[in-house]
Write a protein that holds these residues in place. Structure first.
Motif, PDB file in Angstrom:
ATOM      1  N   THR A 148       0.853  -1.233   0.007  1.00  0.00           N
ATOM      2  CA  THR A 148       0.177   0.030  -0.059  1.00  0.00           C
ATOM      3  C   THR A 148       0.973   1.158  -0.011  1.00  0.00           C
ATOM      4  N   GLY A 149       0.177   2.311  -0.268  1.00  0.00           N
ATOM      5  CA  GLY A 149       1.093   3.492  -0.393  1.00  0.00           C
ATOM      6  C   GLY A 149       1.938   3.697  -1.522  1.00  0.00           C
ATOM      7  N   VAL A 150       1.367   3.163  -2.501  1.00  0.00           N
ATOM      8  CA  VAL A 150       2.132   3.084  -3.968  1.00  0.00           C
ATOM      9  C   VAL A 150       1.234   3.777  -5.080  1.00  0.00           C
ATOM     10  N   THR A 151       1.835   4.058  -6.208  1.00  0.00           N
ATOM     11  CA  THR A 151       1.291   4.500  -7.388  1.00  0.00           C
ATOM     12  C   THR A 151       1.724   3.616  -8.495  1.00  0.00           C
ATOM     13  N   ILE A 152       1.049   2.824  -8.944  1.00  0.00           N
ATOM     14  CA  ILE A 152       1.416   1.710 -10.006  1.00  0.00           C
ATOM     15  C   ILE A 152       1.425   2.354 -11.525  1.00  0.00           C
ATOM     16  N   ARG A 153       2.167   2.402 -12.193  1.00  0.00           N
ATOM     17  CA  ARG A 153       2.216   2.851 -13.764  1.00  0.00           C
ATOM     18  C   ARG A 153       2.032   1.751 -14.519  1.00  0.00           C
ATOM     19  N   GLY A 154       0.953   1.422 -15.104  1.00  0.00           N
ATOM     20  CA  GLY A 154       0.460   0.381 -15.823  1.00  0.00           C
ATOM     21  C   GLY A 154      -0.018   0.695 -17.200  1.00  0.00           C
ATOM     22  N   LYS A 155      -0.473  -0.272 -17.867  1.00  0.00           N
ATOM     23  CA  LYS A 155      -0.959  -0.158 -19.296  1.00  0.00           C
ATOM     24  C   LYS A 155      -2.059  -1.322 -19.293  1.00  0.00           C
ATOM     25  N   LEU A 156      -3.180  -0.849 -20.160  1.00  0.00           N
ATOM     26  CA  LEU A 156      -4.154  -1.750 -20.722  1.00  0.00           C
ATOM     27  C   LEU A 156      -3.916  -1.968 -22.041  1.00  0.00           C
ATOM     28  N   ASP A 157      -3.454  -3.195 -22.560  1.00  0.00           N
ATOM     29  CA  ASP A 157      -2.836  -3.441 -23.627  1.00  0.00           C
ATOM     30  C   ASP A 157      -4.063  -3.415 -24.735  1.00  0.00           C
ATOM     31  N   ALA A 158      -3.529  -3.604 -26.030  1.00  0.00           N
ATOM     32  CA  ALA A 158      -4.477  -3.535 -27.098  1.00  0.00           C
ATOM     33  C   ALA A 158      -4.864  -5.226 -27.525  1.00  0.00           C
ATOM     34  N   SER A 159      -4.898  -6.028 -26.517  1.00  0.00           N
ATOM     35  CA  SER A 159      -5.208  -7.492 -26.915  1.00  0.00           C
ATOM     36  C   SER A 159      -6.736  -7.563 -27.282  1.00  0.00           C
ATOM     37  N   ALA A 160      -6.813  -8.634 -28.144  1.00  0.00           N
ATOM     38  CA  ALA A 160      -8.262  -8.684 -28.684  1.00  0.00           C
ATOM     39  C   ALA A 160      -9.351  -8.970 -27.656  1.00  0.00           C
ATOM     40  N   LYS A 161      -8.957  -9.628 -26.690  1.00  0.00           N
ATOM     41  CA  LYS A 161      -9.863 -10.162 -25.687  1.00  0.00           C
ATOM     42  C   LYS A 161     -10.082  -9.211 -24.586  1.00  0.00           C
ATOM     43  N   GLY A 162      -9.334  -8.131 -24.327  1.00  0.00           N
ATOM     44  CA  GLY A 162      -9.347  -7.008 -23.543  1.00  0.00           C
ATOM     45  C   GLY A 162      -8.541  -7.128 -22.197  1.00  0.00           C
ATOM     46  N   ASP A 163      -7.697  -6.405 -21.991  1.00  0.00           N
ATOM     47  CA  ASP A 163      -6.611  -6.601 -20.949  1.00  0.00           C
ATOM     48  C   ASP A 163      -7.606  -6.431 -19.693  1.00  0.00           C
ATOM     49  N   VAL A 164      -6.928  -7.114 -18.442  1.00  0.00           N
ATOM     50  CA  VAL A 164      -7.390  -7.012 -17.242  1.00  0.00           C
ATOM     51  C   VAL A 164      -6.004  -7.247 -16.314  1.00  0.00           C
ATOM     52  N   ASP A 165      -5.970  -5.958 -15.538  1.00  0.00           N
ATOM     53  CA  ASP A 165      -4.873  -6.144 -14.499  1.00  0.00           C
ATOM     54  C   ASP A 165      -5.222  -6.223 -13.126  1.00  0.00           C
ATOM     55  N   VAL A 166      -4.610  -7.205 -12.617  1.00  0.00           N
ATOM     56  CA  VAL A 166      -5.006  -7.402 -11.151  1.00  0.00           C
ATOM     57  C   VAL A 166      -3.741  -7.721 -10.206  1.00  0.00           C
ATOM     58  N   PHE A 167      -3.846  -6.687  -9.046  1.00  0.00           N
ATOM     59  CA  PHE A 167      -2.581  -6.531  -8.108  1.00  0.00           C
ATOM     60  C   PHE A 167      -3.255  -6.911  -6.511  1.00  0.00           C
ATOM     61  N   ARG A 168      -2.163  -7.821  -6.040  1.00  0.00           N
ATOM     62  CA  ARG A 168      -2.448  -8.277  -4.719  1.00  0.00           C
ATOM     63  C   ARG A 168      -1.734  -7.480  -3.748  1.00  0.00           C
ATOM     64  N   VAL A 169      -2.726  -6.830  -2.790  1.00  0.00           N
ATOM     65  CA  VAL A 169      -2.783  -5.615  -1.835  1.00  0.00           C
ATOM     66  C   VAL A 169      -2.683  -6.138  -0.474  1.00  0.00           C
ATOM     67  N   PRO A 170      -1.534  -6.129   0.525  1.00  0.00           N
ATOM     68  CA  PRO A 170      -1.856  -6.432   1.965  1.00  0.00           C
ATOM     69  C   PRO A 170      -2.954  -5.570   2.508  1.00  0.00           C
ATOM     70  N   ALA A 171      -3.894  -6.427   3.345  1.00  0.00           N
ATOM     71  CA  ALA A 171      -5.044  -5.790   3.965  1.00  0.00           C
ATOM     72  C   ALA A 171      -5.339  -6.267   5.374  1.00  0.00           C
ATOM     73  N   LYS A 172      -6.332  -5.525   5.943  1.00  0.00           N
ATOM     74  CA  LYS A 172      -6.441  -6.166   7.534  1.00  0.00           C
ATOM     75  C   LYS A 172      -7.829  -5.469   7.662  1.00  0.00           C
ATOM     76  N   ALA A 173      -8.815  -6.287   8.391  1.00  0.00           N
ATOM     77  CA  ALA A 173     -10.101  -6.160   8.560  1.00  0.00           C
ATOM     78  C   ALA A 173     -10.341  -4.655   9.366  1.00  0.00           C
ATOM     79  N   GLY A 174     -11.393  -3.873   8.755  1.00  0.00           N
ATOM     80  CA  GLY A 174     -11.409  -2.772   9.727  1.00  0.00           C
ATOM     81  C   GLY A 174     -10.735  -1.472   9.166  1.00  0.00           C
ATOM     82  N   GLU A 175      -9.678  -1.840   8.280  1.00  0.00           N
ATOM     83  CA  GLU A 175      -8.848  -0.490   7.730  1.00  0.00           C
ATOM     84  C   GLU A 175      -9.364   0.233   6.829  1.00  0.00           C
TER      85      GLU A 175
END
Length: 816
Positions: A148-175
Motif C-alpha cells: 500500500t502507499g504506492v502508485t502503479i504505472r500500468g497499461k491496458l494493452d490492445a489484446s483482442a480479448k481485453g486486458d485486465v490487470d490485477v494486483f495483490r494488496v496487503p489488507a486488514k479487516a476494519g482498515e
C-alpha cells in the motif's frame, strides 16, 4: 438534460479531423513520478530539433538535463495523422512539496515553442506494472504483489480479448483502503475515444467483489473506491482494473493504492478570503472528521490537499457564509452578498433560504455543486414569499458553458465538464420584499456528500484574456496561439476578449502583461470598447536573450477608476473528437512564452498613405528582409483587419524574391474609422497552416488601416451604341471623400464586342462628369446590358487604391 456519468450510450465512432494534425509532442513517458525524486522522462514527437529548455507553468518541477536522442522510435500510425520521429530525454527534478496532480509544460527548441504537454505527480513511490510476454497479471492467481502507499504505472494493452490487470494488496479487516485511477486525466493523446474509460473493483481473497466503481461525481470517468474492509478480510485483497468498454488500443494509467483518508466532499465548500475556517470532511470510509482550512486571499477556486493523490476543489469568495439550518423549514440570510451552503442528504430533500431584496437590485446567483465533485444535479428556483410562481428557475436543461465563464471545447457534448451542471443566472427582482431561494436535486436522490454552495452577489464586470484555438475542433493551433518570438523580431497574436456572465462594462480596455522577460515588450495593448478580438504584438529587442517565461495577460479598464475582473485563459483538448467534443481538456490560467533564436528573415509593410474606401481595393507593398544565405520560400498572410475588410488567402514569396503585394478590399458596409492590420510571415510547413508545427514565424509591425466613404459615386443615364459605331457614355460624378491628384476611370461589365477607347479618362476630386468613348464591333452582342460599373484607380505614395461604383445600362443596336 439529466446528469449521466455512464457514457456508453453516447459513444461514437472516432472521426479524424481533416488533414494531418501534426503536433510537436505526441508522447511523454512515464506519465507520472513521485514528488521528491528525479525521474528520467522521454518526450517523443516531431520537429524537436535542437531542444533548449523545458518550461513548466507553475513551480514544483524543473528539467535538470535535456538530451536529444540520435535514434528515436518512429511511428506514423497515430489516429490523427501525427507521427513520432524524434525523441528528447530529460530528467525531471520534482520538489518534495510539489503539488500532486497535473503539471503543464512546453519545450523550447532553438526556433520554436512546442505544443502543450503534461506530466503528473504523485505523493507515493511509483511501481511499474510487471506484464510482458507470458507473464500476465490478468487474474487473482497471477496477480502482481504490491504494497500500500504506492502508485502503479500500468497499461491496458490492445489484446483482442481485453486486458485486465490485477494486483495483490496487503489488507486488514476494519482498515480503510483507498484506490484511485488516473486514466482519462492522465491521457496525453490528442485524439481518441472510449478506450480510456476504466472500471475498478476490489476483491476479497476468494475473488468476490467488496466494492467497485466505474464513474463517479468527483473524477467523472476515472474510477475511485474508498472502503472500510469487512470483518472477513484476510491478509490481502485484490485490486482489479479493466476497461469499462472494450476498445483494442493501448492506454496508460496510474493506479494509486493506499490507506490514506479519502473524503469525497467538504462542508462548507468555501470561505472568506484570508480566513481560516473549520470544515467537515464527508464521505471517508472511516467516517466524518473536522479540519482547519486556510482560505487564500485571492478570490476564486482553490485546491484542498491532505496527502492524497488528488485534491478537493473549494471556493474563496468575498462574502460571509450562511449555513442551512437542517431543523428549520427556511434559513434566513441576514444580508446580501452572501454564500449559502447546504447538504441535500436525503431523497426528496429541498432547502429554502429567505432573502430580502429591492427592485432594481441585480445579482449573479451561481451554484457550485457538481463543479466541486458533489453528486447533486441542482435545480434552482427563486420566488417571492407568498407567490407560487417562481421569477427564476434554472437547472441543467440547457447548459451554457459561457454562463460559467468557460470558453473552450464542448467536452463530451458539454456533459463532461462538471461545472456545466450547476446553474448560474442573473436575477433582477421584480419588486421589493422577501424572496425564497429554493434548492433541490433534479434527480430527487440526495446523498450524504450532496454538498452545494450558492454565491450571490452583484455580477462583476469581467473580461478575460483568451488564447482561442483557430481550429474547428479546438485543437491547439500554434500558428495562432504559440507565444514564441525570435530575438530581434516580433510576433502578433489575436487575443480573444470574452466577457463574464452579466458584464455591463462597455469602455475602452488595456492589456497588461506580467512576467515578460527582459527585453520583451507588448504593443497594441489599447483596445476600443466593444471589441471581442484584438491583435497584440510581442516584441523581442536585440537585448532579449533566448529563454522561456510564464506570463499572464490582464484586461483592465482604460479608466483607472473603473475596475473589472480578469484572468488569462486557454483550453487545450486531449482525447479529442471532431468538432471539439473532447473527453478531456486542460485549462491554463497563465501562458508559457519564449524568445527563440534569431529568425533568418523579417517582414515589413508599407503603411497606406490613403484610406481604403468602402467597396474599394487597396494594394499594400510587402517586403521580406532576408539574412545572408537565406533563400527559402516565405508565406505571408494577414490575420487581422478592421470589420468589413476582406483578406486574401496566404501567398508564398519564392526564395529568389523578397517583395510582394497584399491586396485587400472593403465591403460596401465596412466599419468606418481606423483599425489595425496585422500580417505574419512563416517558413513553409508540411501540415495544416494553422497548426504551425515546424515553421519559423515572424510578424510585421501592425499598421493602422483607415476605412472611409467612397471617393466618388458615379451614375449614368441609359445609353446606346450601334454595331460598327462609337458613342459617348457619360457618367455624373458626386464627390464623397477627398483625394489628391488625378484618378483613372475604367468601365467593367461591357458586353462582348464593346470596348473603351484609350486613353482612359481621368478625373479629380472636383470633377462633375466623366465621359467614356466606347466602340462596338460588327459582332457586338445586340440588346440591353445592365450592371456596368466604373472602376476608379487612385495613386498615392506609390500605392494604388481601386474603387468600383455605379450601375449603368447600355443598349447595343443594329447597324442602320
Amino acid at each position: 438534460m439529466k446528469r449521466l456519468f455512464l457514457i456508453a450510450a453516447v459513444l461514437s465512432a472516432f472521426t479524424a479531423p481533416l488533414g494531418a494534425m501534426l503536433k510537436h509532442i505526441e508522447r511523454v513517458t512515464p506519465r507520472i513520478g513521485q514528488r521528491g525524486t528525479t525521474v528520467e522522462v522521454s518526450i517523443q514527437g516531431a520537429h524537436l530539433d535542437d531542444p533548449k529548455e523545458i518550461i513548466f507553468d507553475r513551480p514544483g518541477i524543473r528539467a535538470v538535463s535535456i538530451e536529444p536522442m540520435t535514434k528515436a522510435p518512429r511511428s506514423t500510425g497515430l489516429a490523427h495523422g501525427g507521427r513520432i520521429e524524434q525523441e528528447v530525454k530529460c530528467r525531471f527534478e520534482i520538489a518534495p512539496d510539489c503539488p500532486p496532480g497535473e503539471h503543464r509544460f512546453r519545450l523550447r527548441t532553438a526556433t520554436q515553442l512546442t505544443s502543450l504537454a503534461t506530466f503528473h505527480v504523485t505523493p507515493f513511490p511509483t511501481v511499474d506494472e510487471e506484464e510482458a510476454g507470458a507473464t500476465r497479471n490478468d487474474t487473482p492467481a497471477t496477480a502482481q504483489a504490491v504494497s500500500t502507499g504506492v502508485t502503479i504505472r500500468g497499461k491496458l494493452d490492445a489484446s483482442a480479448k481485453g486486458d485486465v490487470d490485477v494486483f495483490r494488496v496487503p489488507a486488514k479487516a476494519g482498515e480503510r483502503l483507498s484506490v484511485e485511477v488516473d486514466c482519462v486525466r492522465l491521457a496525453d493523446v490528442h485524439y481518441g475515444d472510449s478506450e480510456f474509460d476504466a472500471a475498478l473493483r476490489i476483491l476479497n481473497a476468494a475473488g468476490r467483489e467488496i466494492a467497485g466503481n466505474d464513474e463517479n461525481p468527483l473524477h467523472v470517468q476515472d474510477p475511485l473506491v474508498a472502503v472500510k474492509l469487512p470483518a472477513d478480510t484476510t491478509d490481502h485483497v485484490f485490486v482489479e482494473i479493466r476497461r469499462s468498454v472494450f476498445m483494442p488500443r493501448e492506454v496508460a494509467y496510474a493506479l494509486h493504492i493506499g490507506t490514506y483518508e479519502r473524503p469525497l466532499a467538504i462542508f462548507p465548500a468555501g470561505g472568506v478570503p484570508g480566513e481560516t475556517m473549520t470544515v467537515t470532511l464527508l464521505g471517508d470510509a472511516l467516517g466524518e472528521k473536522t479540519a482547519e482550512v486556510a482560505v487564500p486571499a485571492q478570490s476564486g477556486d482553490f485546491e484542498y490537499s491532505w496527502g492524497a493523490p488528488s485534491s478537493l476543489r473549494l471556493r474563496s469568495f468575498g462574502a460571509p457564509n450562511v449555513l442551512e439550518d437542517p431543523r428549520a423549514a427556511e434559513t434566513p440570510v441576514p444580508q446580501l452578498p452572501a454564500a449559502i451552503n447546504g447538504i441535500l442528504d436525503a431523497p426528496g430533500d429541498q432547502d429554502r433560504f429567505r432573502v430580502t431584496v429591492k427592485k432594481g437590485d441585480r445579482f449573479r446567483v451561481r451554484v457550485y455543486a457538481s463543479a466541486l465533485g458533489s453528486p447533486l444535479d441542482v435545480a434552482l428556483g427563486i420566488r417571492k414569499v407568498g407567490e407560487t410562481t417562481a421569477e427564476v428557475t434554472a437547472d441543467d436543461a440547457d447548459p451554457m458553458l459561457a454562463d460559467r465563464d468557460i470558453h473552450g471545447p464542448n467536452i463530451r457534448s458539454r456533459g463532461g465538464m462538471k461545472d456545466v451542471f450547476d446553474p448560474s443566472v442573473i436575477w433582477e427582482p421584480k419588486s421589493d420584499g422577501e424572496y425564497l431561494i429554493e434548492v433541490r436535486d433534479t434527480n430527487g436522490f440526495g446523498a450524504a456528500t450532496g454538498v452545494y454552495r450558492i454565491e450571490i452577489a452583484p455580477p462583476p464586470d469581467a473580461v478575460f484574456a483568451l488564447l482561442r484555438s483557430a481550429a474547428f475542433d479546438w485543437a491547439e493551433t500554434g500558428r495562432y496561439t504559440a507565444l514564441a518570438v525570435p530575438q530581434g523580431n516580433r510576433w502578433t497574436f489575436n487575443l480573444s476578449l470574452p466577457t463574464g456572465q452579466g458584464t455591463q462594462f462597455k469602455g475602452d480596455m488595456e492589456v497588461v502583461a506580467s512576467g515578460l522577460p527582459t527585453g520583451v515588450t507588448l504593443s497594441g495593448t489599447r483596445i476600443p470598447a466593444g471589441t471581442s478580438v484584438w491583435p497584440v504584438e510581442l516584441i523581442a529587442g536585440p537585448e532579449a536573450r533566448p529563454g522561456g517565461a510564464v506570463i499572464t495577460l490582464d484586461v483592465q479598464s482604460a479608466d483607472p477608476k473603473q475596475k473589472i475582473e480578469t484572468a488569462s485563459m486557454q483550453w487545450v483538448p486531449f482525447i479529442n473528437h471532431s468538432g471539439g467534443d473532447a473527453w478531456r481538456a486542460v485549462k491554463t490560467d497563465r501562458f508559457i512564452m519564449a524568445v527563440t533564436d534569431p529568425a533568418p528573415f523579417r517582414i515589413e509593410l508599407q503603411a497606406p498613405a490613403i484610406p481604403l474606401v468602402r467597396g474599394g481595393e487597396l494594394a499594400i507593398p510587402v517586403k521580406i528582409i532576408r539574412s545572408a544565405g537565406f533563400n527559402e520560400p516565405v508565406e505571408f498572410k494577414s490575420d487581422f483587419a478592421p470589420p468589413g475588410v476582406v483578406l486574401p488567402p496566404a501567398e508564398t514569396i519564392p526564395g529568389d524574391r523578397s517583395e510582394a503585394v497584399l491586396r485587400i478590399s472593403a465591403t460596401t458596409s465596412a466599419q468606418l474609422g481606423t483599425g489595425p492590420l496585422s500580417v505574419v510571415a512563416t517558413t513553409l510547413r508540411e501540415t495544416n497552416a494553422y497548426l504551425g508545427t515546424g515553421e519559423i514565424r515572424v510578424a510585421a509591425p501592425v499598421i493602422p488601416l483607415a476605412i472611409a466613404e467612397p471617393f466618388l459615386t458615379l451614375d449614368s443615364e441609359p445609353a446606346s451604341v450601334r454595331r460598327g459605331g462609337s458613342a459617348e457614355y457619360r457618367w455624373s460624378v458626386t464627390p464623397q471623400s477627398p483625394f489628391e491628384g488625378e484618378a483613372v476611370v475604367n468601365l467593367f461589365g461591357l458586353p462582348k464586342g464593346v470596348s473603351v477607347r484609350e486613353p482612359l479618362p481621368r478625373i479629380t476630386a472636383a470633377s462633375k462628369e466623366v465621359v467614356f468613348q466606347i466602340e462596338a464591333t460588327d459582332e457586338a452582342l445586340l440588346g440591353p446590358v445592365t450592371g456596368i460599373e466604373c472602376e476608379i484607380t487612385v495613386q498615392a505614395a506609390g500605392q494604388e487604391i481601386r474603387q468600383r461604383t455605379g450601375k449603368g445600362n447600355l443598349r447595343i443596336d443594329p447597324k442602320l
